[in-house]
Design an enzyme around this catalytic site. Structure first.
Site, mmCIF file in Angstrom:
data_model
loop_
_atom_site.group_PDB
_atom_site.id
_atom_site.type_symbol
_atom_site.label_atom_id
_atom_site.label_comp_id
_atom_site.label_asym_id
_atom_site.label_seq_id
_atom_site.Cartn_x
_atom_site.Cartn_y
_atom_site.Cartn_z
ATOM 1 N N CYS A 114 0.819 -1.233 0.000
ATOM 2 C CA CYS A 114 0.000 0.000 0.000
ATOM 3 C C CYS A 114 0.845 1.272 0.000
ATOM 4 O O CYS A 114 0.339 2.348 -0.304
ATOM 5 C CB CYS A 114 -0.950 0.008 1.188
ATOM 6 S SG CYS A 114 -2.008 -1.433 1.258
ATOM 7 N N HIS A 254 -3.332 7.171 2.619
ATOM 8 C CA HIS A 254 -3.764 5.874 2.102
ATOM 9 C C HIS A 254 -5.095 5.515 2.752
ATOM 10 O O HIS A 254 -5.260 5.645 3.962
ATOM 11 C CB HIS A 254 -2.700 4.822 2.429
ATOM 12 C CG HIS A 254 -3.170 3.428 2.222
ATOM 13 N ND1 HIS A 254 -3.765 3.023 1.046
ATOM 14 C CD2 HIS A 254 -3.161 2.335 3.025
ATOM 15 C CE1 HIS A 254 -4.088 1.756 1.149
ATOM 16 N NE2 HIS A 254 -3.739 1.313 2.346
ATOM 17 N N ASN A 284 -10.133 -0.235 0.182
ATOM 18 C CA ASN A 284 -8.672 -0.087 0.175
ATOM 19 C C ASN A 284 -8.142 -0.585 -1.173
ATOM 20 O O ASN A 284 -8.185 -1.788 -1.447
ATOM 21 C CB ASN A 284 -8.110 -0.908 1.342
ATOM 22 C CG ASN A 284 -6.597 -0.855 1.433
ATOM 23 O OD1 ASN A 284 -5.920 -0.438 0.506
ATOM 24 N ND2 ASN A 284 -6.068 -1.302 2.554
HETATM 25 N N1 ACO Z 1 -18.689 -9.033 8.943
HETATM 26 C C1 ACO Z 1 -19.142 -9.395 10.142
HETATM 27 N N2 ACO Z 1 -18.323 -9.788 11.136
HETATM 28 C C2 ACO Z 1 -17.012 -9.796 10.893
HETATM 29 C C3 ACO Z 1 -16.484 -9.437 9.654
HETATM 30 C C4 ACO Z 1 -17.372 -9.044 8.652
HETATM 31 N N3 ACO Z 1 -16.968 -8.674 7.415
HETATM 32 N N4 ACO Z 1 -15.143 -9.550 9.719
HETATM 33 C C5 ACO Z 1 -14.835 -9.960 10.943
HETATM 34 N N5 ACO Z 1 -15.955 -10.139 11.665
HETATM 35 C C6 ACO Z 1 -16.109 -10.583 13.042
HETATM 36 C C7 ACO Z 1 -14.917 -11.360 13.514
HETATM 37 O O1 ACO Z 1 -15.024 -12.717 13.105
HETATM 38 C C8 ACO Z 1 -15.023 -11.217 15.016
HETATM 39 O O2 ACO Z 1 -15.985 -12.127 15.481
HETATM 40 P P1 ACO Z 1 -15.717 -12.982 16.823
HETATM 41 O O3 ACO Z 1 -15.562 -11.940 17.888
HETATM 42 O O4 ACO Z 1 -16.944 -13.800 16.922
HETATM 43 O O5 ACO Z 1 -14.463 -13.744 16.545
HETATM 44 C C9 ACO Z 1 -15.615 -9.820 15.181
HETATM 45 O O6 ACO Z 1 -16.168 -9.455 13.903
HETATM 46 C C10 ACO Z 1 -14.626 -8.770 15.589
HETATM 47 O O7 ACO Z 1 -13.483 -8.905 14.798
HETATM 48 P P2 ACO Z 1 -12.225 -8.017 15.058
HETATM 49 O O8 ACO Z 1 -11.119 -8.519 14.221
HETATM 50 O O9 ACO Z 1 -12.025 -7.844 16.528
HETATM 51 O O10 ACO Z 1 -12.725 -6.625 14.489
HETATM 52 P P3 ACO Z 1 -11.966 -5.259 14.571
HETATM 53 O O11 ACO Z 1 -12.776 -4.311 15.348
HETATM 54 O O12 ACO Z 1 -10.527 -5.424 14.910
HETATM 55 O O13 ACO Z 1 -12.033 -4.782 13.053
HETATM 56 C C11 ACO Z 1 -10.740 -4.694 11.035
HETATM 57 C C12 ACO Z 1 -11.458 -5.591 12.043
HETATM 58 C C13 ACO Z 1 -11.761 -3.776 10.387
HETATM 59 C C14 ACO Z 1 -10.119 -5.588 9.958
HETATM 60 C C15 ACO Z 1 -9.666 -3.871 11.761
HETATM 61 O O14 ACO Z 1 -8.850 -4.699 12.544
HETATM 62 C C16 ACO Z 1 -8.824 -3.117 10.803
HETATM 63 O O15 ACO Z 1 -9.275 -2.217 10.134
HETATM 64 N N6 ACO Z 1 -7.521 -3.395 10.708
HETATM 65 C C17 ACO Z 1 -6.649 -2.773 9.770
HETATM 66 C C18 ACO Z 1 -6.530 -3.679 8.632
HETATM 67 C C19 ACO Z 1 -6.297 -2.983 7.340
HETATM 68 O O16 ACO Z 1 -6.735 -1.894 7.092
HETATM 69 N N7 ACO Z 1 -5.594 -3.660 6.471
HETATM 70 C C20 ACO Z 1 -5.374 -3.182 5.193
HETATM 71 C C21 ACO Z 1 -4.039 -3.484 4.712
HETATM 72 S S1 ACO Z 1 -2.800 -2.582 5.505
HETATM 73 C C22 ACO Z 1 -3.139 -1.064 5.135
HETATM 74 O O17 ACO Z 1 -3.608 -0.811 4.072
HETATM 75 C C23 ACO Z 1 -2.848 -0.033 6.134
#
Ligand code: ACO
Length: 327
Positions: A114, A254, A284
């Site tokens: 990214c 980004h 993204n």
């Molecule tokens: N729909 C419904 N539920 C979901 C989904 C979905 N699409 N995805 C995950 N869940 C569930 C999980 O299974 C989990 O359930 P559980 O508690 O029963 O196990 C619950 O939601 C919570 O999951 P978390 O991982 O705790 O959710 P979090 O609040 O951390 O959000 C997210 C997840 C949005 C991915 C966050 O961690 C994030 O944005 N991270 C950054 C990742 C990113 O942006 N990566 C891109 C590449 S790097 C970059 O570009 C910077």
């Protein structure tokens, strides 16, 4: 003698097909409300089956060339930042060189996920500053849809496809790149990756059965690291030229997740209202996200002469970087 390097043209392209969160509700155990509240994404663009990454890049590159008034034959250097190339080799940049008729350009790909567009601008800037080349085309282009596991709700809802491009020229004093900072921390390399298809795990029945040709991510760890790294990089890039976050007229980060952008603004004590955000429309798009946002902001009339425009990004590796432009 270091020459000024500025942006003399830009353009972006996104595929026509829109896939909304509601569409995803019909494919996965997810909801529009979950995706929107956790990420700020409403929809994303997905390339047609017959559209490859170089096609998106060519469409963006053509617009950037037109905008710059430069002929294809005047481009000396093409850098394509992508982690979703048409194929492992030859470089997608070589395919684009042919498709755009950039007959004299040296062309190569750059892999920094990214952060790839910022890395690409930084590399091009060096060649132009030191006089090796005069005019460069830097493109960020991705088809994330091709490496997503559409059965994994943790990852597939986050990404989209698109491309953005800039033409840089030595001696151009408008939209001048006035500071760049890059960072890398390889200790993060297991947190966002595609494991198979390289020398570690060449493609086999097993790698396919284990779904190892798809993007894998530890979202929580990335989330913690991303805002901090972009904020620190922003401060370093600004300090180099005697500026502080207060001097930024518009911050174009980004587009990974709205909550990461809120965290970034908070760390910089910078108003979120001056942060350009388009993640709701595209998700993204990795290396394409910053140039798409930059061009959109310009087309919306948000960038004025002499404004301090700051681009910052973070991605797999980990890699991160910042580029400050005096518009
Ligand atoms: N729909 C419904 N539920 C979901 C989904 C979905 N699409 N995805 C995950 N869940 C569930 C999980 O299974 C989990 O359930 P559980 O508690 O029963 O196990 C619950 O939601 C919570 O999951 P978390 O991982 O705790 O959710 P979090 O609040 O951390 O959000 C997210 C997840 C949005 C991915 C966050 O961690 C994030 O944005 N991270 C950054 C990742 C990113 O942006 N990566 C891109 C590449 S790097 C970059 O570009 C910077």
């Amino acid at each position: 003698m270091h020459q000024a390097v500025g942006i003399i043209g830009s353009g972006y392209y996104v595929p026509e097909r829109i896939v909304s969160n509601i569409d995803l509700e019909n494919m996965l155990d997810t909801t529009d409300e979950w995706i929107w509240s956790r990420t700020g994404i409403r929809e994303r663009r997905i390339a047609a089956n017959n559209q490859v990454t170089s096609d998106l890049a060519v469409a963006a590159g053509q617009k950037a060339l037109l905008d710059s008034g430069i002929e294809a034959g005047e481009i000396d250097l093409v850098i394509v930042a992508t982690m979703t190339p048409d194929m492992p080799f030859p470089a997608t940049a070589c395919i684009i060189q042919k498709k755009l008729g950039l007959s004299k350009a040296v062309a190569f790909d750059l892999s920094a996920a990214c952060s790839g567009f910022i890395y690409g601008v930084s590399v091009a800037q060096q060649y132009l500053q030191n006089g090796t080349y005069r005019t460069a085309l830097v493109i960020g282009a991705e088809e994330m849809s091709r490496i997503l596991d559409w059965k994994d709700r943790n990852t597939c809802v986050l990404f989209g496809d698109g491309a953005g491009a800039v033409v840089l020229q030595a001696g151009a004093k408008e939209r001048e790149i006035i500071s760049v900072h890059l960072g890398t921390d390889g200790s993060g390399c297991d947190l966002l990756k595609m494991t198979a298809g390289g020398s570690l795990l060449p493609a086999s029945h097993e790698t396919i059965d284990q779904r190892l040709h798809f993007l894998q991510m530890n979202g929580k760890e990335i989330y913690k690291y991303a805002a901090k790294a972009m904020a620190e990089s922003t401060i370093i890039a600004l300090n180099k030229i005697g500026l502080s976050p207060r001097d930024i007229d518009i911050l174009i980060p980004h587009q990974a997740n709205i909550r990461i952008l809120e965290g970034l603004a908070e760390r910089l004590k910078y108003p979120l209202s001056n942060v350009y955000v388009n993640i709701s429309k595209y998700g993204n798009t990795s290396a394409a996200s910053i140039p798409i946002a930059l061009v959109e902001a310009e087309e919306a009339g948000m960038l004025k002469r002499d404004d301090i425009v700051l681009l910052t990004g973070f991605g797999a590796g980990f890699t991160w970087g910042t580029c400050v432009i005096k518009w």
